[in-house]
Enzyme design. Structure first.
Site, PDB file in Angstrom:
ATOM      1  CG  ASN A   8      -1.842   1.232   1.363  1.00  0.00           C
ATOM      2  OD1 ASN A   8      -1.840   2.246   0.327  1.00  0.00           O
ATOM      3  ND2 ASN A   8      -2.487   1.475   2.621  1.00  0.00           N
ATOM      4  CD1 TRP A   9       3.998   1.406  -2.435  1.00  0.00           C
ATOM      5  CD2 TRP A   9       3.374   1.742  -4.581  1.00  0.00           C
ATOM      6  NE1 TRP A   9       4.745   0.295  -3.180  1.00  0.00           N
ATOM      7  CE2 TRP A   9       4.471   0.547  -4.724  1.00  0.00           C
ATOM      8  CE3 TRP A   9       3.088   2.321  -5.787  1.00  0.00           C
ATOM      9  CZ2 TRP A   9       4.952   0.125  -5.903  1.00  0.00           C
ATOM     10  CZ3 TRP A   9       3.689   1.845  -6.912  1.00  0.00           C
ATOM     11  CH2 TRP A   9       4.378   0.635  -7.236  1.00  0.00           C
ATOM     12  CE  LYS A  10      -0.440   3.330   4.815  1.00  0.00           C
ATOM     13  NZ  LYS A  10      -0.391   3.536   6.058  1.00  0.00           N
ATOM     14  CG  HIS A  99      -5.835   1.651   4.949  1.00  0.00           C
ATOM     15  ND1 HIS A  99      -5.725   2.840   5.704  1.00  0.00           N
ATOM     16  CD2 HIS A  99      -4.802   0.819   4.844  1.00  0.00           C
ATOM     17  CE1 HIS A  99      -4.428   2.545   6.239  1.00  0.00           C
ATOM     18  NE2 HIS A  99      -3.860   1.440   5.525  1.00  0.00           N
ATOM     19  CD  GLU A 101      -3.432   5.615   6.215  1.00  0.00           C
ATOM     20  OE1 GLU A 101      -3.363   5.509   4.995  1.00  0.00           O
ATOM     21  OE2 GLU A 101      -2.662   5.015   6.869  1.00  0.00           O
ATOM     22  CD  GLU A 169      -3.235  -2.319   7.361  1.00  0.00           C
ATOM     23  OE1 GLU A 169      -2.144  -2.536   6.709  1.00  0.00           O
ATOM     24  OE2 GLU A 169      -3.968  -1.345   7.044  1.00  0.00           O
ATOM     25  N   GLY A 175       2.017   2.484  10.796  1.00  0.00           N
ATOM     26  CA  GLY A 175       2.941   3.493  10.588  1.00  0.00           C
ATOM     27  C   GLY A 175       3.710   4.095  11.922  1.00  0.00           C
ATOM     28  CB  SER A 211       4.887  -1.446  12.320  1.00  0.00           C
ATOM     29  OG  SER A 211       4.428  -0.100  12.681  1.00  0.00           O
ATOM     30  N   GLY A 232       2.866  -0.947   4.489  1.00  0.00           N
ATOM     31  CA  GLY A 232       3.044   0.488   4.181  1.00  0.00           C
ATOM     32  C   GLY A 232       4.487   0.906   3.890  1.00  0.00           C
ATOM     33  N   GLY A 233       4.964   1.652   4.820  1.00  0.00           N
ATOM     34  CA  GLY A 233       6.285   2.050   4.599  1.00  0.00           C
ATOM     35  C   GLY A 233       7.263   1.217   4.117  1.00  0.00           C
TER      36      GLY A 233
HETATM   37  P1  13P Z   1       2.832   0.451   7.747  1.00  0.00           P
HETATM   38  O1  13P Z   1       3.664  -0.755   7.099  1.00  0.00           O
HETATM   39  O2  13P Z   1       3.670   1.870   7.416  1.00  0.00           O
HETATM   40  O3  13P Z   1       2.778   0.266   9.435  1.00  0.00           O
HETATM   41  O4  13P Z   1       1.664   0.914   7.261  1.00  0.00           O
HETATM   42  C1  13P Z   1       0.532  -0.269   7.061  1.00  0.00           C
HETATM   43  C2  13P Z   1      -0.609   0.136   6.472  1.00  0.00           C
HETATM   44  O5  13P Z   1      -1.251   0.611   6.736  1.00  0.00           O
HETATM   45  C3  13P Z   1      -0.838  -0.934   5.169  1.00  0.00           C
HETATM   46  O6  13P Z   1      -1.979  -0.514   4.738  1.00  0.00           O
END
Ligand code: 13P
Length: 248
Positions: A8-10, A99, A101, A169, A175, A211, A232-233
């Site tokens: 997930n590159w957001k 998600h 977010e 999640e 994050g 994470s 994510g990251g």
């Molecule tokens: P991180 O891996 O950066 O914690 O993000 C998780 C995420 O929200 C994937 O959708």
């Protein structure tokens, strides 16, 4: 069964950066014999990067899709993403739905997410449907009730014979560098597995997200009912994403 590694590159990466990532990732992955026999990779670029990813991934073993879609296919819905365009024109086979977010910042609610999942399924795409509790909910011992309520509402009315992917999640682990413990992950994944079975779903996978990094991936992958990750990251660089996949 292959493990799933979903990126997930957001709100990151230009189309050019997305293109560079895919080219480099394919080069690196193919150096590892049988990579795609053990790993299913799914990329979720932001909408402006979807065409770039599609042009390099369509017809390959790398899946991709939008991070959000609207629950109507077309019409007067300024600013939204069409799942039908993603599916038909860009050959996306997946869509990220719900998600945290989207739920928190954009106030998406269960009923809308359910309509999105239904539309995704009607287009023969697969949802990666996200659920998870906040820190406050965990501390109030509400983790399982919250996850069950999100699951029940989000997946209502879906064909249980068609594949669905659920991503657990915990919001407090996203994050933040705080990973859920193996015991916490085991408890929730077992509960989600049992719930989906009880609801009659025949084909599903459950991903963990929050994470995930190369150094915690191997132990998380050994937890029963952890079928892969939503990352994510650590998915933003080819090397860190590949290292998570290679923990498999
Ligand atoms: P991180 O891996 O950066 O914690 O993000 C998780 C995420 O929200 C994937 O959708």
């Amino acid at each position: 069964m292959k493990k799933i590694f979903a990126a997930n590159w957001k709100l990151n990466k230009t189309p050019e950066q997305a293109r560079e990532f895919v080219i480099q990732f394919k080069n690196e992955a193919f150096k590892h014999a049988d990579f795609f026999k053990t790993c299913e990779v799914i990329l979720f670029p932001q909408a402006f990067g979807l065409e770039a990813v599609s042009s390099l991934c369509a017809g390959t073993e790398i899946g991709f899709g939008p991070q959000n879609i609207y629950f109507e296919k077309s019409g007067a819905f300024t600013g939204e993403n069409s799942a039908e365009v993603a599916s038909v024109a860009l050959k996306a086979k997946f869509a990220l739905i719900g998600h945290s977010e989207r739920r928190e910042i954009f106030k998406e609610i269960d009923g809308q997410l359910n309509k999105k999942n239904i539309l995704v399924q009607s287009l023969k795409m697969t949802s990666v449907f996200c659920i998870g509790e906040s820190l406050q909910q965990r501390e109030a011992f509400q983790t399982l009730p919250v996850c069950f309520a999100q699951l029940d509402a989000g997946l209502a009315g879906l064909d249980q014979n068609v594949r669905v992917i659920v991503a657990y999640e915990p919001v407090w682990a996203i994050g933040t560098g705080k990973v859920a413990t193996l015991e916490q992950v085991a408890e929730v994944h077992q509960a989600i597995n049992d719930k989906l079975e009880a609801r009659g779903f025949k084909s599903f996978q459950i991903l963990y997200g929050g994470s995930v990094k190369a150094d915690n991936a191997a132990s998380l992958l050994k937890v029963p009912h952890v079928d892969g990750f939503l990352i994510g990251g650590a998915s933003l660089e080819v090397s860190s994403f590949l290292n998570v996949c290679l923990a498999n």
